[in-house]
Design an enzyme around this catalytic site. Sequence first.
Site, short mmCIF file in Angstrom:
data_model
loop_
_atom_site.label_atom_id
_atom_site.label_comp_id
_atom_site.label_asym_id
_atom_site.label_seq_id
_atom_site.Cartn_x
_atom_site.Cartn_y
_atom_site.Cartn_z
N GLN A 134 11.07 26.68 49.09
CA GLN A 134 11.97 25.90 49.95
C GLN A 134 11.49 25.95 51.40
OE1 GLN A 134 16.18 27.10 51.13
NE2 GLN A 134 16.62 25.49 49.66
N GLY A 135 11.17 24.79 51.96
CA GLY A 135 10.74 24.67 53.34
C GLY A 135 11.79 23.98 54.17
N SER A 184 14.34 26.04 56.67
CA SER A 184 14.58 26.72 57.96
C SER A 184 13.32 26.75 58.82
CB SER A 184 15.06 28.15 57.71
OG SER A 184 16.31 28.16 57.06
N SER A 199 10.99 30.59 50.72
CA SER A 199 11.12 31.40 49.51
C SER A 199 9.99 31.13 48.53
CB SER A 199 12.47 31.13 48.84
OG SER A 199 13.52 31.27 49.75
N GLU A 247 22.80 25.00 45.96
CA GLU A 247 22.47 26.36 46.39
C GLU A 247 23.73 27.20 46.58
OE1 GLU A 247 19.52 28.47 49.64
OE2 GLU A 247 20.38 26.52 50.11
#
Length: 382
Positions: A121-122, A124, A156, A239
């Site tokens: 996951q990109g 933040s 992550s 999520e």
Amino acid sequence: MDLTYTDEEEVFRARLREWLGGVLPTLPPKPSPDDWPGRRTYDMGWQRRLYDAGYGDVHWDASPTKRLIFLEETEKAGAPYVGANFVGLLHAGPTIAAEGSPEQRDRWLAPILRGDEVWCQGFSEPDAGSDLASLRTRAWRDGDDYVVSGSKIWTSHAEVADWCELLVRTDADAAKHKGISWLAMPMDAPGITVRPLRTLAGSTEFAEMFLDEVRVPVGNRVGAENDGWRVTMVTLSFERGTAFVGEVVACRRVLGELAAHARKTGRWDDAVLRRELALLSAEFSALWRLTQWNVSEAQATGGVPGVGGSVFKLRYSHARQRLYDVAAQVLGAAGALDIGQQWTLDRLSSLSYTIAAGTSQIQRNIVAERILGLPKSSKGGR
């Protein structure tokens, strides 16, 4: 919402329990926590076993009750959880299933379910965490590609990922919520640098990611250009609303183990401690009912969880922290050492839950504005 189980669902439970009883003893030993290539192989091997047995798509296509039965039984049996596959299976995959084109669903969903491809996951960035819409990673069109430059943090499983669900700013002049697009970026593209981040628990499942003119095909955009914030809300609803479901079952198991330990060691005579355990039992029972409601609501509204996920995330993250605070009282230092490394890791990881997947402050704002209908606070106001 009917919370009873049908005869068909009980047959599903019995078959799953029988299958777990046969397959779990045949699994190889778990790799070291810091062996991420080994953990990827282990986690993907488990996902492939689920897929071959007909359980690979239970998170997406099964009825709400069957999904909950699956999570109950796998957790009770001590089966592996999604591990390195959690972004693909619980975030990116459901988002693509809900928002992707037929071609995108054909390309990405089956490899996730088979355990062939891992996603990270990109979202933040160093200056855009809770205020995610302030992200600055830019993407501009160059023919059939976007050219992406910027940086991400808390990415992550970037160290073992094949794909990244990536948020980029495609219109710098638009309002901050309006100029964002959601891309699927191949992690082997030139221009990507990944630097692992070591957490308080000593693990490196998060990373910094630097993007230097990375080319991503326009066909990898999910949703319309500049409509990425809406697509992101779909991702975040999964999520917050359903990705933690299995962990509620795990916490209830831990609570039962703590009560048994307290009885065995005489700590049960402490009335204050008994009261804390009872309050936590009620809390996690309520969270399980809320989980059932959220999953049922998602099924009834096209598969996307609603804002009830924020209620769940807020309550769960604080309850998990309280659980491990009480565990420290029940076990004491010697007891914690006897249990081993995993308890220590779970205790430390609980501290992050009021930040991960949207801080508690953000969840309170969502509940206040979208459920209670309260006005937004003015800048600088109280």
